[in-house]
Write an enzyme that holds these catalytic residues in place. Structure first.
Site, PDB file in Angstrom:
ATOM      1  N   ASP A 175       0.844  -1.188   0.000  1.00 34.60           N
ATOM      2  CA  ASP A 175       0.000   0.000   0.000  1.00 34.60           C
ATOM      3  C   ASP A 175       0.884   1.243   0.000  1.00 34.60           C
ATOM      4  O   ASP A 175       1.937   1.240  -0.645  1.00 34.60           O
ATOM      5  CB  ASP A 175      -0.928  -0.042   1.222  1.00 34.60           C
ATOM      6  CG  ASP A 175      -2.251   0.650   0.981  1.00 34.60           C
ATOM      7  OD1 ASP A 175      -2.277   1.888   0.969  1.00 34.60           O
ATOM      8  OD2 ASP A 175      -3.267  -0.054   0.794  1.00 34.60           O
ATOM      9  N   ASP A 184       0.857   2.537  18.375  1.00 38.37           N
ATOM     10  CA  ASP A 184       0.117   1.285  18.431  1.00 38.37           C
ATOM     11  C   ASP A 184       0.897   0.104  17.865  1.00 38.37           C
ATOM     12  O   ASP A 184       0.511  -1.051  18.083  1.00 38.37           O
ATOM     13  CB  ASP A 184      -1.217   1.421  17.684  1.00 38.37           C
ATOM     14  CG  ASP A 184      -2.242   2.228  18.460  1.00 38.37           C
ATOM     15  OD1 ASP A 184      -1.841   3.022  19.327  1.00 38.37           O
ATOM     16  OD2 ASP A 184      -3.447   2.078  18.191  1.00 38.37           O
ATOM     17  N   HIS A 207      -3.468   5.988   3.831  1.00 41.43           N
ATOM     18  CA  HIS A 207      -4.220   4.809   3.404  1.00 41.43           C
ATOM     19  C   HIS A 207      -3.578   3.518   3.914  1.00 41.43           C
ATOM     20  O   HIS A 207      -4.248   2.636   4.457  1.00 41.43           O
ATOM     21  CB  HIS A 207      -4.287   4.817   1.875  1.00 41.43           C
ATOM     22  CG  HIS A 207      -5.205   3.815   1.278  1.00 41.43           C
ATOM     23  ND1 HIS A 207      -4.794   2.553   0.892  1.00 41.43           N
ATOM     24  CD2 HIS A 207      -6.525   3.886   0.955  1.00 41.43           C
ATOM     25  CE1 HIS A 207      -5.811   1.895   0.368  1.00 41.43           C
ATOM     26  NE2 HIS A 207      -6.877   2.676   0.393  1.00 41.43           N
ATOM     27  N   THR A 222      -4.526   1.751  23.244  1.00 36.75           N
ATOM     28  CA  THR A 222      -4.598   2.676  24.377  1.00 36.75           C
ATOM     29  C   THR A 222      -5.708   3.698  24.171  1.00 36.75           C
ATOM     30  O   THR A 222      -5.710   4.443  23.188  1.00 36.75           O
ATOM     31  CB  THR A 222      -3.261   3.400  24.558  1.00 36.75           C
ATOM     32  OG1 THR A 222      -2.234   2.424  24.742  1.00 36.75           O
ATOM     33  CG2 THR A 222      -3.309   4.339  25.762  1.00 36.75           C
ATOM     34  N   ASN A 302     -14.028   0.659  -6.208  1.00 33.47           N
ATOM     35  CA  ASN A 302     -15.026   1.612  -5.714  1.00 33.47           C
ATOM     36  C   ASN A 302     -15.663   2.409  -6.850  1.00 33.47           C
ATOM     37  O   ASN A 302     -16.072   3.555  -6.658  1.00 33.47           O
ATOM     38  CB  ASN A 302     -14.369   2.608  -4.739  1.00 33.47           C
ATOM     39  CG  ASN A 302     -13.694   1.932  -3.576  1.00 33.47           C
ATOM     40  OD1 ASN A 302     -14.089   0.843  -3.159  1.00 33.47           O
ATOM     41  ND2 ASN A 302     -12.661   2.571  -3.048  1.00 33.47           N
ATOM     42  N   ALA A 318      -7.853  -7.379  -8.918  1.00 27.89           N
ATOM     43  CA  ALA A 318      -8.817  -8.238  -8.219  1.00 27.89           C
ATOM     44  C   ALA A 318      -9.626  -9.110  -9.165  1.00 27.89           C
ATOM     45  O   ALA A 318     -10.173 -10.129  -8.744  1.00 27.89           O
ATOM     46  CB  ALA A 318      -9.758  -7.386  -7.365  1.00 27.89           C
ATOM     47  N   SER A 376     -11.093  -0.946  -0.083  1.00 29.02           N
ATOM     48  CA  SER A 376      -9.768  -0.961   0.544  1.00 29.02           C
ATOM     49  C   SER A 376      -9.841  -1.305   2.017  1.00 29.02           C
ATOM     50  O   SER A 376      -8.923  -1.927   2.565  1.00 29.02           O
ATOM     51  CB  SER A 376      -9.104   0.418   0.427  1.00 29.02           C
ATOM     52  OG  SER A 376      -8.455   0.580  -0.796  1.00 29.02           O
TER      53      SER A 376
END
Length: 427
Positions: A175, A184, A207, A222, A302, A318, A376
């Site tokens: 990506d 994180d 993205h 958190t 999309n 895809a 996505s």
């Protein structure tokens, strides 16, 4: 399976407009036959075109091709995939196409190199009418909400009830990269590589960070709800799209080559080009990946506007039969307005659906969290859940694909829109 052909992407006749507007780079993707990739593809390229400078992925550590260094080459060869990207003049292109048309030359196809884009959407949800004769289950009349503990997507996919965490499984997210400073992900096993010339793996778009968060975010974030699926998976971040959300076949193929060479069992790609016809290159990649025990999942696209009666189409990559195409549903388990439908080319069908509307996940600091829409956003749900099933069952490749579709939840929507149904982490 895609037969030997010179794929010029002129479309399948049903939806020619999408192919005619495809953005290309002027370079060409050359696919070698199975025999050709195992013998001497470099020698074959040189004999056909006269190119002298060929950069090979096997020459780089961990097959992480430096495309900035490779830019000076006449061609780049991805050894594991058996595919090259060539800057061909008209005479060289003619020779390559003649080779692809010949039954005794180890060239399967030649096709223009495409430009791809990140597939998120700012579109809103339009309720899609369910068919009167659809196989609707009573529990389909649900509405999922983000709770203080879990996102709606984790609830709808039953990730919250899975005992698995993705431990021991490697997921590659190809990506725009990842915000490597994001708190994180501190302490996680992350391998990051850029396949965008002149760029580092750091995400300057957002993205990629969102997709990595959904697929692999922590079990306990958190100050907020859990949003990540495979919270103990090893993360491989391949930056194949620029900070503007654009990338080309060469960079994407380099990322897939790297992921396979580094033992990733799952590759997640929330990107694509609105091209109806199947790419021989990506179908060949999908087949060879599955044979190597690697499942590639990709966003369906999309380009629909269901409220206006436009179903869109599943684009490259895809629409390849050997790459799992992912549609998007909303918190009511209705179809997202933007989510593309299966198209009439062989392999152009939707395979499964995932949560893709108002999806909460990580974004680059200092914002930290945000919600996005798009196929996505559905795709990394599928990738993460694939890692949970891989951990639980030990299955990979085609066997893992079958397991995912067998356990998907049937929805009161046409299979042309959602395939086998909503992906499930337990069943």
């Amino acid at each position: 399976m895609i037969s030997r052909e010179d794929s010029d992407r002129n479309g399948d006749g049903g939806r020619p407009a999408a192919d005619s507007t495809a953005e290309t780079t002027g370079r060409y993707v050359v696919v070698f036959t199975e025999d050709g990739r195992r013998t001497d593809p470099t020698g074959l390229l040189r004999s056909l075109t006269g190119v002298s400078n060929v950069a090979r992925s096997s020459e780089f550590d961990s097959s992480a091709m430096d495309l900035e260094r490779a830019e000076v080459a006449d061609a780049v060869l991805f050894d594991e995939l058996g595919i090259a990207v060539v800057a061909a003049d008209p005479g060289q292109l003619e020779a390559l196409r003649a080779a692809a048309a010949a039954p005794d030359v180890a060239v399967l196809s030649v096709e223009p190199e495409l430009v791809h884009h990140a597939l998120d959407s700012e579109d809103t949800v339009v309720e899609i009418a369910r068919p009167a004769n659809g196989a609707a289950a009573v529990e389909d009349a649900e509405h999922f909400l983000d709770s203080p503990e879990f996102t709606w997507g984790l609830q709808a996919t039953r990730t919250t009830t899975s005992a698995c965490s993705g431990r021991g499984v490697r997921i590659a997210v190809l990506d725009t990269g990842l915000d490597l400073s994001h708190p994180d992900f501190h302490g996680r096993t992350i391998t990051a590589q850029s396949f965008v010339p002149g760029a580092e793996p750091q995400d300057g778009h957002g993205h990629g960070t969102h997709c990595v968060g959904t697929a692999c975010g922590p079990a306990a974030a958190t100050g907020t709800r859990r949003y990540g699926v495979a919270h103990e998976a090893d993360i491989f971040v391949g930056k194949v799209l620029s900070d503007q959300g654009r990338g080309v076949d060469g960079g994407i193929l380099a990322g897939i080559e790297w992921a396979i060479a580094n033992g990733c069992q799952i590759v997640s790609m929330s990107l694509g080009a609105d091209v109806a016809s199947v790419s021989v290159a990506y179908e060949t990649v999908g087949q060879r990946a599955l044979a190597a025990g690697v499942l590639i999942v990709a966003a369906a696209g999309n380009n629909a506007n269901r409220g206006a009666g436009r179903p869109g189409l599943v684009g490259v990559p895809a629409n390849s039969p050997s790459i799992m195409a992912v549609a998007a549903v909303d918190p009511d388990l209705g179809l997202a307005n933007f989510s593309a439908a299966s198209n009439p080319v062989a392999g152009g069908q939707i395979d499964v659906a995932g949560p893709g509307v108002r999806v909460f996940s990580t974004v680059p600091m200092p914002v930290r969290y945000g919600s996005k829409n798009g196929t996505s956003m559905a795709t990394p749900h599928v990738a993460g859940i694939a890692a949970l099933w891989c951990e639980k069952s030990g299955r990979t490749g085609s066997d893992l694909w079958s397991l995912l579709t067998q356990h998907s939840r049937r929805l009161a929507l046409p299979s042309l829109d959602v395939g086998a149904g909503l992906i499930q982490a337990s069943g």
